[in-house]
Design an enzyme around this catalytic site. Structure first.
Site, PDB file in Angstrom:
ATOM      1  CE1 TYR A   1      -3.323   2.796   0.314  1.00  0.00           C
ATOM      2  CE2 TYR A   1      -2.843   2.924   2.665  1.00  0.00           C
ATOM      3  CZ  TYR A   1      -3.488   3.410   1.547  1.00  0.00           C
ATOM      4  OH  TYR A   1      -4.305   4.508   1.652  1.00  0.00           O
TER       5      TYR A   1
ATOM      6  CG  ASP B   1      -3.968   1.829  -3.476  1.00  0.00           C
ATOM      7  OD1 ASP B   1      -3.497   2.497  -4.420  1.00  0.00           O
ATOM      8  OD2 ASP B   1      -4.793   2.292  -2.665  1.00  0.00           O
TER       9      ASP B   1
ATOM     10  CG  HIS C   1      -9.282   0.948  -4.272  1.00  0.00           C
ATOM     11  ND1 HIS C   1      -8.104   1.208  -4.935  1.00  0.00           N
ATOM     12  CD2 HIS C   1      -9.358   1.886  -3.295  1.00  0.00           C
ATOM     13  CE1 HIS C   1      -7.501   2.245  -4.394  1.00  0.00           C
ATOM     14  NE2 HIS C   1      -8.249   2.682  -3.396  1.00  0.00           N
TER      15      HIS C   1
END
Length: 257
Positions: free
Chosen positions: A105, A146, A248
């Site tokens: 992330y 991500d 998402h």
């Protein structure tokens, strides 16, 4: 092997949606970001009931990543090397089926005029250094998650509106290219070189989802040995249309043995 990455934006708040999708899609490995709970509070039993082993790196209310796999993961690391004082829960990596797989992330970086943006760029430098060390071992690896990076203008609904944002600034995109130029393959673009409006994130505000005003910021980067096995990479928009959806949606990578 099917590997999915999904920023779930609070695993406990979206648990029903997440387990429903896993039960239907049946990936072999699942990479979560923004689980938004401490490690001990992760709903472990719900995923064990679906047949997954879980490697979790949590943090109260913010961040948090997890790697779930049907085969028990080994050689787990829970921090991205390079900045020992960084306590944010943003990285977990393990070996599954002979492949090193990471759930990451990457920092958002906004507002740009604060320490958050230099932290983002440092984090990208650390990721580049770690990827280089993995490449030197000549093993197959997959870095999924991500990235909070919009690689190209076609990966955002309105490029002009995003040019000063940390996700799309030239410095951000340049750092991302530095990582890929080590010899990594960005899986979605390798499979869909001409795809436009192929988004993975739609904000909750301003009718972004119904208007398809999205961004493509969730990516898989593959080592050459993993890229040799690449047969598919697709965005599954279905979960984004559910009630209480994450902002998402999952991206699913397929590798042959």
């Amino acid at each position: 092997m099917r590997i999915a990455t999904w920023n779930v934006n609070s695993v406990k708040a979206r648990l029903g949606n997440v387990t429903e999708w896993l039960d239907s899609a049946k990936p072999d490995v699942v990479l979560f970001q923004e689980i938004k709970c401490e490690t001990a509070a992760f709903p472990l039993q719900a995923f064990q009931d679906l047949g997954y082993h879980c490697a979790v790196v949590g943090q109260k209310a913010y961040n948090g990543v997890a790697l779930l796999s049907r085969e028990e993961p080994t050689d787990i690391i829970t921090r991205l090397p390079g900045e020992p004082e960084d306590e944010q829960a943003r990285y977990v990596e393990a070996t599954v089926g002979g492949i090193r797989i990471a759930s990451l992330y990457l920092p958002n970086g906004n507002p740009v005029g604060t320490e958050k943006y230099p932290y983002k760029l440092r984090w990208m430098d650390r990721l580049k250094a770690h990827a280089a060390s993995l490449l030197a071992q000549e093993i197959p690896f997959v870095l999924g998650g991500d990235y909070n990076v919009i690689p190209e203008a076609r990966d955002v609904y309105d490029p002009a509106a995003w040019i000063t944002d940390a996700l799309f600034r030239p410095e951000t995109r340049a750092k991302f290219r530095e990582i890929t130029h080590l010899g990594l393959v960005e899986a979605f673009r390798a499979v869909h070189p001409d795809a436009d409006r192929a988004f993975t994130f739609w904000d909750y505000q301003a009718g972004a989802w119904p208007r398809d005003n999205g961004l493509r910021i969730d990516h898989f980067l593959l080592s050459p040995q993993a890229a040799d096995r690449l047969v598919g990479c697709a965005i599954d928009k279905g979960p984004r249309g559910k009630e209480k959806a994450s902002d998402h949606t999952p991206v699913v990578l397929e590798l042959v043995a």
